[in-house]
Design a protein around this motif. Structure first.
Motif, PDB file in Angstrom:
ATOM      1  N   VAL A 112      38.520  36.458  53.039  1.00 45.46           N
ATOM      2  CA  VAL A 112      38.677  35.396  53.472  1.00 45.46           C
ATOM      3  C   VAL A 112      37.903  34.241  52.491  1.00 45.46           C
ATOM      4  CG1 VAL A 112      37.850  33.719  55.245  1.00 45.46           C
ATOM      5  CG2 VAL A 112      38.931  35.858  55.916  1.00 45.46           C
ATOM      6  N   ILE A 113      36.825  34.671  52.154  1.00 48.28           N
ATOM      7  CA  ILE A 113      35.966  33.782  50.991  1.00 48.28           C
ATOM      8  C   ILE A 113      37.023  33.434  49.765  1.00 48.28           C
ATOM      9  CG2 ILE A 113      34.140  33.754  49.556  1.00 48.28           C
ATOM     10  CD1 ILE A 113      33.070  33.659  52.196  1.00 48.28           C
ATOM     11  N   PHE A 114      37.845  34.337  49.405  1.00 45.56           N
ATOM     12  CA  PHE A 114      38.725  33.940  48.101  1.00 45.56           C
ATOM     13  C   PHE A 114      40.014  33.197  48.657  1.00 45.56           C
ATOM     14  CE2 PHE A 114      36.275  37.465  46.024  1.00 45.56           C
ATOM     15  CZ  PHE A 114      36.020  37.144  44.903  1.00 45.56           C
ATOM     16  N   PHE A 118      39.710  30.801  50.903  1.00 44.13           N
ATOM     17  CA  PHE A 118      39.269  29.547  51.225  1.00 44.13           C
ATOM     18  C   PHE A 118      39.813  28.480  49.999  1.00 44.13           C
ATOM     19  CE2 PHE A 118      36.498  26.133  52.298  1.00 44.13           C
ATOM     20  CZ  PHE A 118      37.044  25.676  53.520  1.00 44.13           C
ATOM     21  N   PRO A 119      39.008  28.530  48.926  1.00 47.89           N
ATOM     22  CA  PRO A 119      39.261  28.026  47.628  1.00 47.89           C
ATOM     23  C   PRO A 119      40.467  27.929  47.252  1.00 47.89           C
ATOM     24  CG  PRO A 119      37.864  29.691  47.009  1.00 47.89           C
ATOM     25  CD  PRO A 119      38.228  29.846  48.483  1.00 47.89           C
ATOM     26  N   TRP A 120      41.490  28.868  47.498  1.00 48.47           N
ATOM     27  CA  TRP A 120      42.938  28.752  47.327  1.00 48.47           C
ATOM     28  C   TRP A 120      43.451  28.004  48.021  1.00 48.47           C
ATOM     29  CZ3 TRP A 120      46.613  30.523  50.575  1.00 48.47           C
ATOM     30  CH2 TRP A 120      48.062  30.585  49.919  1.00 48.47           C
ATOM     31  N   VAL A 152      42.276  25.487  49.881  1.00 47.38           N
ATOM     32  CA  VAL A 152      41.946  24.026  49.522  1.00 47.38           C
ATOM     33  C   VAL A 152      42.606  23.492  48.346  1.00 47.38           C
ATOM     34  CG1 VAL A 152      40.073  22.602  49.001  1.00 47.38           C
ATOM     35  CG2 VAL A 152      39.757  24.306  50.807  1.00 47.38           C
ATOM     36  N   ALA A 153      42.765  24.159  47.115  1.00 49.81           N
ATOM     37  CA  ALA A 153      43.270  23.978  45.809  1.00 49.81           C
ATOM     38  C   ALA A 153      44.782  23.852  45.809  1.00 49.81           C
ATOM     39  CB  ALA A 153      42.707  24.440  44.892  1.00 49.81           C
ATOM     40  N   GLN A 176      47.472  21.320  44.734  1.00 47.09           N
ATOM     41  CA  GLN A 176      47.522  20.814  43.307  1.00 47.09           C
ATOM     42  C   GLN A 176      48.054  21.927  42.428  1.00 47.09           C
ATOM     43  OE1 GLN A 176      43.879  18.880  42.229  1.00 47.09           O
ATOM     44  NE2 GLN A 176      43.524  18.193  44.609  1.00 47.09           N
ATOM     45  N   LEU A 177      48.417  23.239  42.967  1.00 46.73           N
ATOM     46  CA  LEU A 177      48.576  24.304  42.019  1.00 46.73           C
ATOM     47  C   LEU A 177      50.183  24.707  42.071  1.00 46.73           C
ATOM     48  CD1 LEU A 177      45.493  26.252  43.241  1.00 46.73           C
ATOM     49  CD2 LEU A 177      46.181  25.510  40.719  1.00 46.73           C
ATOM     50  N   ALA A 223      50.402  29.897  42.090  1.00 45.52           N
ATOM     51  CA  ALA A 223      49.079  30.288  42.764  1.00 45.52           C
ATOM     52  C   ALA A 223      49.703  31.045  44.203  1.00 45.52           C
ATOM     53  CB  ALA A 223      48.426  29.043  43.380  1.00 45.52           C
ATOM     54  N   MET A 244      48.209  34.783  44.962  1.00 40.93           N
ATOM     55  CA  MET A 244      47.685  35.079  46.367  1.00 40.93           C
ATOM     56  C   MET A 244      48.477  36.212  47.133  1.00 40.93           C
ATOM     57  SD  MET A 244      45.336  35.060  48.220  1.00 40.93           S
ATOM     58  CE  MET A 244      44.177  33.650  47.497  1.00 40.93           C
TER      59      MET A 244
END
Lengths: 170, 117
Positions: free
Chosen positions: B73-75, B77-79, B81-82, B85-86, B90, B94
């Motif tokens: 989950v920690i990984f 989350f930034p994915w 959010v970003a 723009q990816l 991406a 994932m």
């Protein structure tokens, strides 16, 4: 600069809580209480992260260390028969060696910290806005390979945990 | 930073209410201890054994699996959010990430770990 003074007070209070709870972890006689104080210690560390404007790190700290690792420890204590109620002896058998290593480590830390400019660190330093977006971009573009290797590592630890836990049961 | 003052206030108020309540109760209550008050519950029924019981071993493996997916989950989350723009690449990354971890979940399933016997 009243705001930075307030932050300074919060920092010292958090540091005090961290040190006291960490001392409780290694000195209390009931291992269950030690685990609870460990949660308090890790949660206060998350507070330090918030003070440093590292919100994502703080959330990760609470989610993984407080939410998962500490709970796993409490599970392990509760699943072991009679461990929670038993009084344990938490006495360091090698006090002289321990004091020697601690003093050495403290001296090394003080020397290293004195060499850096941490004490007159610029307080008007502005943290990056939306650091999570930047982190996500780095993770997806520059550090794709480590990112995918992390999933292999997690898979390996998952399978390892299953193998170990199953062997223990039978 | 200032929005965290509200969080701090909540933490302090939460701790304060508990402490004040315990302190007030200690000030107000009469002091009359006797052994029956120390048993686990006072329901006219004597409890059997200690309240520190050994929990079922099966909880542990679920907790272990939970830790792994908590890290996932920690990984995520930034994915997430970003992601705006990816773009597609991406998403593929994932999907690969999650598929590798899903293999572990299927392994656990096949080994019968998820079954509560």
């Amino acid at each position: 600069m009243t705001e930075s003074a307030d932050i300074g007070i919060v920092f010292w209070v958090l540091s005090f809580v961290i040190l006291v709870s960490a001392f409780m972890v290694v000195s209390l006689k009931n291992i269950f209480h030690c685990a609870l104080f460990l949660i308090m210690c890790l949660f206060s560390v998350a507070g330090i992260f918030v003070l440093l404007d590292a919100e994502f790190l703080a959330a990760a700290q609470v989610l993984i260390y407080v939410g998962a690792v500490a709970i796993l420890m409490i599970f392990a204590i509760m699943l072991t028969s009679n461990l929670a109620s038993r009084k344990i002896r938490q006495v360091n058998e090698n006090v002289s060696v321990g004091v020697f290593v601690s003093v050495l480590f403290a001296l090394a830390s003080i020397i290293l910290i004195a060499q850096t400019h941490i004490w007159h660190y610029k307080t008007d330093f502005t943290p990056v806005e939306n650091s999570i977006v930047i982190l996500g971009k780095y993770l997806m573009i520059q550090y794709v390979l480590p990112f995918e290797v992390v999933s292999i590592l997690l898979l390996a630890s998952l399978i390892g945990a299953i193998v170990l836990a199953r062997k223990e049961r039978s | 930073m200032s929005e965290y003052v509200a969080v701090l206030m909540f933490i302090l108020a939460g701790a304060g209410i508990v402490l004040v309540t315990f302190f007030m109760a200690r000030m107000l209550r009469p002091h009359n201890p006797y052994p029956q008050k120390d048993i686990n519950y006072e329901c006219a029924e004597l409890p059997v054994g200690s309240s520190w019981i050994q929990f079922n071993n099966r909880f542990y493996i679920f907790a272990l699996i939970f830790v792994i997916f908590d890290v996932e989950v920690i990984f995520l989350f930034p994915w997430a959010v970003a992601f705006g723009q990816l773009g597609l690449f991406a998403l593929v990354e994932m999907v690969v990430f999650i598929l590798i971890l899903l293999f572990g979940l299927f392994y656990a399933w096949k080994k019968g770990v998820l079954k509560w016997v």
